[in-house]
Motif scaffolding. Structure first.
Motif, short mmCIF file in Angstrom:
data_model
loop_
_atom_site.label_atom_id
_atom_site.label_comp_id
_atom_site.label_asym_id
_atom_site.label_seq_id
_atom_site.Cartn_x
_atom_site.Cartn_y
_atom_site.Cartn_z
N LYS A 241 0.82 -1.21 0.00
CA LYS A 241 0.00 0.00 0.00
C LYS A 241 0.85 1.26 0.00
N ARG A 242 1.97 1.23 0.75
CA ARG A 242 2.81 2.42 0.81
C ARG A 242 3.53 2.67 -0.51
N LYS A 243 3.97 1.61 -1.15
CA LYS A 243 4.82 1.78 -2.34
C LYS A 243 4.01 1.84 -3.64
N TYR A 244 2.94 1.04 -3.72
CA TYR A 244 2.21 0.96 -4.98
C TYR A 244 0.81 1.57 -4.91
N GLY A 245 0.42 2.09 -3.74
CA GLY A 245 -0.86 2.77 -3.62
C GLY A 245 -1.92 1.92 -2.95
N VAL A 246 -2.84 2.58 -2.25
CA VAL A 246 -3.92 1.88 -1.54
C VAL A 246 -5.16 1.74 -2.41
N PHE A 247 -5.15 2.36 -3.59
CA PHE A 247 -6.30 2.32 -4.48
C PHE A 247 -6.06 1.41 -5.67
N ILE A 248 -7.15 0.80 -6.13
CA ILE A 248 -7.14 0.03 -7.37
C ILE A 248 -7.78 0.90 -8.44
N ARG A 249 -7.08 1.11 -9.53
CA ARG A 249 -7.55 2.06 -10.54
C ARG A 249 -8.60 1.47 -11.48
N SER A 250 -8.54 0.16 -11.74
CA SER A 250 -9.45 -0.46 -12.71
C SER A 250 -10.90 -0.40 -12.23
N ARG A 251 -11.82 -0.37 -13.18
CA ARG A 251 -13.24 -0.26 -12.84
C ARG A 251 -13.93 -1.61 -12.76
N HIS A 252 -13.58 -2.54 -13.65
CA HIS A 252 -14.23 -3.85 -13.65
C HIS A 252 -13.54 -4.77 -12.66
N TRP A 253 -14.34 -5.64 -12.01
CA TRP A 253 -13.78 -6.49 -10.95
C TRP A 253 -12.70 -7.41 -11.48
N TRP A 254 -12.86 -7.94 -12.69
CA TRP A 254 -11.86 -8.88 -13.21
C TRP A 254 -10.56 -8.16 -13.54
N LYS A 255 -10.65 -6.88 -13.91
CA LYS A 255 -9.43 -6.10 -14.12
C LYS A 255 -8.77 -5.77 -12.78
N GLN A 256 -9.59 -5.55 -11.76
CA GLN A 256 -9.05 -5.27 -10.43
C GLN A 256 -8.26 -6.45 -9.91
N PHE A 257 -8.76 -7.66 -10.15
CA PHE A 257 -8.04 -8.87 -9.73
C PHE A 257 -6.68 -8.95 -10.43
N ARG A 258 -6.67 -8.67 -11.73
CA ARG A 258 -5.41 -8.72 -12.48
C ARG A 258 -4.44 -7.64 -11.99
N GLU A 259 -4.96 -6.46 -11.71
CA GLU A 259 -4.10 -5.37 -11.24
C GLU A 259 -3.42 -5.75 -9.93
N LEU A 260 -4.15 -6.41 -9.04
CA LEU A 260 -3.55 -6.85 -7.78
C LEU A 260 -2.51 -7.95 -8.01
N ALA A 261 -2.77 -8.83 -8.97
CA ALA A 261 -1.79 -9.87 -9.28
C ALA A 261 -0.49 -9.25 -9.81
N ILE A 262 -0.62 -8.21 -10.66
CA ILE A 262 0.57 -7.52 -11.17
C ILE A 262 1.31 -6.83 -10.03
N THR A 263 0.56 -6.28 -9.07
CA THR A 263 1.19 -5.63 -7.92
C THR A 263 2.01 -6.64 -7.11
N CYS A 264 1.47 -7.83 -6.91
CA CYS A 264 2.21 -8.87 -6.16
C CYS A 264 3.45 -9.30 -6.93
N LEU A 265 3.33 -9.45 -8.25
CA LEU A 265 4.49 -9.80 -9.08
C LEU A 265 5.55 -8.70 -8.99
N THR A 266 5.12 -7.45 -9.06
CA THR A 266 6.05 -6.33 -8.97
C THR A 266 6.76 -6.31 -7.62
N HIS A 267 6.04 -6.64 -6.57
CA HIS A 267 6.66 -6.71 -5.24
C HIS A 267 7.78 -7.74 -5.21
N ASN A 268 7.54 -8.93 -5.76
CA ASN A 268 8.56 -9.98 -5.77
C ASN A 268 9.79 -9.58 -6.59
N LEU A 269 9.55 -8.93 -7.71
CA LEU A 269 10.67 -8.53 -8.57
C LEU A 269 11.45 -7.36 -7.98
N ASP A 270 10.78 -6.56 -7.20
CA ASP A 270 11.38 -5.32 -6.70
C ASP A 270 12.20 -5.56 -5.44
#
Length: 270
Positions: A241-270
């Motif tokens: 939440k501190r580094k990548y934001g507390v908000f999800i920008r996507s509007r559709h629920w299935w896009k929101q799920f993908r956005e969170l998955a990308i956030t977790c991937l980014t955390h592991n790579l970072d």
């Protein structure tokens, strides 16, 4: 001229590009225009999340990043709509494969904790929801975190108030090869979870809800040092939440799920 060392951003991009080439084909189909590869799209989507920015701002900054463009063999910048369409095209299964591959880059130890947190949806303003008396539900995100490397092994996302004990079994079954000791708070005190853990040869270290003196005695016998590693889950939740934001920008629920998955991937790579 002195050669510059690699920045953290450049190393992040190189790792993401390496994983993308392992996970997906070069192009989405044989009818692709072949101006950009799926590997490049994946890296740019991860980079957008890492920088916590928009498509337009990211592409504007990339014009001044020749080393980043060279690392992913990007000769021509895509348009914002191209990245948006790539985000829609890449299924959740692709991001799960990438998340699993990213874990192999980290020194995991088999001790895994589970915890849930809430993420807000930003497409409705606070002023609007207050005036119209609407309630915008948070997304409940449950993370399976390896405490040795703070690596996110898996995630579960729901828009409902599903109980923790109903979520944990699916995460355990998907990640039995990565888990030796399973840490959970009282919200995961369920006999079905304990039985499943024993079936999969895992050691469940879950606090009991204290309905009697016997439950208090069982909790007192827990390995305090080992169980204390569960706090790494809260550390990871806070960092996301501190580094990548507390908000999800996507509007559709299935896009929101993908956005969170990308956030977790980014955390592991970072």
């Amino acid at each position: 001229m002195q050669t510059l060392s690699k920045s953290r951003l450049l190393r992040f991009v190189e790792q993401a590009f390496h994983l993308a080439r392992r996970a997906v084909a070069r192009y989405s189909s044989k009818f692709s225009k072949r101006r950009h590869t799926l590997h490049q799209h994946i890296v740019l989507l991860c980079l957008k999340v890492r920088k916590n920015t928009t498509y337009r701002t990211l592409l504007d900054e990339l014009t001044e990043m020749p080393r980043i463009r060279s690392a992913i063999e990007l000769e021509e910048l895509p348009s914002p709509s191209t990245l948006c369409k790539a985000f829609n095209r890449l299924d959740m299964a692709v991001w799960r494969v990438l998340l699993n591959l990213s874990v192999t880059l980290l020194p995991t130890n088999g001790v895994v904790g589970i915890d849930a947190s809430g993420f807000d949806r930003s497409h409705a303003s606070k002023h609007y929801t207050k005036r119209t008396k609407l309630t915008i539900q948070q997304l409940k995100v449950t993370l399976l975190v390896n405490t040795g490397a703070n690596a996110i092994l898996d995630l579960h996302v729901t828009t409902t108030r599903k109980h923790d004990s109903k979520i944990a079994p699916s995460l355990i079954k998907r990640n039995t090869g990565e888990v030796a000791i399973f840490l959970g708070d009282k919200g995961y005190d369920d006999q079905k979870i304990r039985a499943l853990a024993h079936e999969e040869n895992l050691r469940p270290l879950i606090k009991h809800r204290e309905f009697s003196s016997l439950h208090k005695a069982w909790n007192a016998r827990l390995d305090a040092d080992l169980y204390g590693q569960r706090s790494q889950n809260e550390t990871v939740n806070s960092r996301l939440k501190r580094k990548y934001g507390v908000f999800i920008r996507s509007r559709h629920w299935w896009k929101q799920f993908r956005e969170l998955a990308i956030t977790c991937l980014t955390h592991n790579l970072d």
